[in-house]
Design an enzyme around this catalytic site. Structure first.
Site, mmCIF file in Angstrom:
data_model
loop_
_atom_site.group_PDB
_atom_site.id
_atom_site.type_symbol
_atom_site.label_atom_id
_atom_site.label_comp_id
_atom_site.label_asym_id
_atom_site.label_seq_id
_atom_site.Cartn_x
_atom_site.Cartn_y
_atom_site.Cartn_z
ATOM 1 N N TYR A 104 0.449 2.122 -1.657
ATOM 2 C CA TYR A 104 1.867 2.072 -2.024
ATOM 3 C C TYR A 104 2.033 2.400 -3.514
ATOM 4 O O TYR A 104 1.444 1.739 -4.375
ATOM 5 C CB TYR A 104 2.467 0.707 -1.733
ATOM 6 N N SER A 146 -3.734 -2.443 10.899
ATOM 7 C CA SER A 146 -2.449 -1.778 10.798
ATOM 8 C C SER A 146 -2.573 -0.405 11.446
ATOM 9 O O SER A 146 -3.551 0.319 11.192
ATOM 10 C CB SER A 146 -2.061 -1.639 9.318
#
Length: 306
Positions: free
Chosen positions: A67, A169
């Protein structure tokens, strides 16, 4: 013979983070857009977002080393900003359950080798300025890594005390099973993309596996990158109408649709505006009957269910 549908009401009771022993609020806040593209990052603004999330009741804070890669700070940017915020306000940490992820490597694109994951975790903790985090997840499946080696890396993280629990994930149920087979403890979470615009986890076994194994479901992009709010999707009008019935906006209604599933999926709110983060609680105003919930699903699919 037809029977009236019972309203599906949401509960604000904390939900278990799998079998970790940790409980979290049923909505999370995510940081994939925390870092500014122009580099004009304001730590005061970051703290304001965290405080808004905490005021809303949110306890689970989701980030990842990737991110920020498309912002001025680059790879690790969101973790850097969170780390700076916590350095200025260490009192916030005790109210937060922090989850981060690793395994995406720019240009590779994935590396889940034991050596890489060990370095990635240490780098994340360094950016965060923390000795440990509650949850570490493999961000995406590395097809060139044997699940045994991934499990070895995750087990070492837990044994070192740097990570309290681990999850996955964007893993398929089969990939999750393969990893679990080599772990000495249970995975606690799975993080799929799940929304009224992307209902695939309903059909591919992800949510069924989560319920069978007691995984927490962390649903990313619950607003489908804004498509469910901007009415740029066949189901968005139904969602907006449902929200209006209960005095909530389309965003809150879209969150509530995800949360109504019996897996008790935890939607990750991606807004970086304190007011919008606070408004996530309006999801609790919205109720659904089974007929209404399925109407949204059928609108999304573009055909009736069999």
């Amino acid at each position: 013979m037809t029977t009236p549908s019972t309203a599906l009401r949401l509960s604000t009771d904390p939900v278990p983070l799998g079998k970790s022993g940790t409980y979290v609020f049923p909505i999370a806040w995510g940081m994939w857009r925390l870092a500014r593209a122009d580099g004009k990052d304001d730590i005061g603004a970051v703290i304001a977002r965290i405080e808004a999330a905490l005021e809303a009741g949110i306890t689970l804070f989701d980030t990842a080393d990737i991110y920020g890669c498309d912002a001025a700070l680059g790879f690790g940017g969101a973790e850097v900003l969170l780390g700076k915020a916590l350095a200025l306000r260490p009192d916030l940490r005790e109210r937060m359950v922090i989850a981060t992820k690793g395994g995406i490597v720019l240009g590779t694109p994935y590396d889940s080798s034991s050596a890489y994951l060990a370095r990635a975790l240490d780098a994340s903790l360094d950016r965060l300025g923390l000795p440990w985090v509650e949850l570490y997840q493999i961000h995406r499946r590395d097809f060139l890594a044997h699940p045994r080696d991934v499990a070895t890396a995750l087990a070492a993280m837990v044994e070192s005390g740097k990570v309290r629990s681990v999850g996955v994930s964007n893993y398929s149920p089969a990939e999750t099973d393969a990893l679990q087979a080599f772990l000495p403890f249970p995975l606690v979470s799975t993080q799929p993309e799940f929304s009224a615009a992307r209902p695939a986890p309903l059909f591919d076994g992800t949510l069924d596996q989560a319920m069978a194994r007691d995984f927490a479901v962390l649903a990313w992009s619950p607003l489908a990158r804004g498509r469910l709010v901007d009415r740029d999707h066949p189901a968005s009008a139904l969602i907006a109408k449902q929200g209006e019935r209960f005095g909530a906006d389309a965003a809150a209604a879209a969150l509530s649709w995800v949360m109504a599933h019996p897996s008790r999926a935890i939607p990750i709110v991606g807004s970086q505006t304190p007011e919008r983060i606070l408004a996530a609680r309006d999801a609790y105003k919205v109720e659904w009957t089974a007929t209404e919930w399925y109407a949204v699903l059928q609108a999304s699919l573009g055909e009736p269910l069999p």
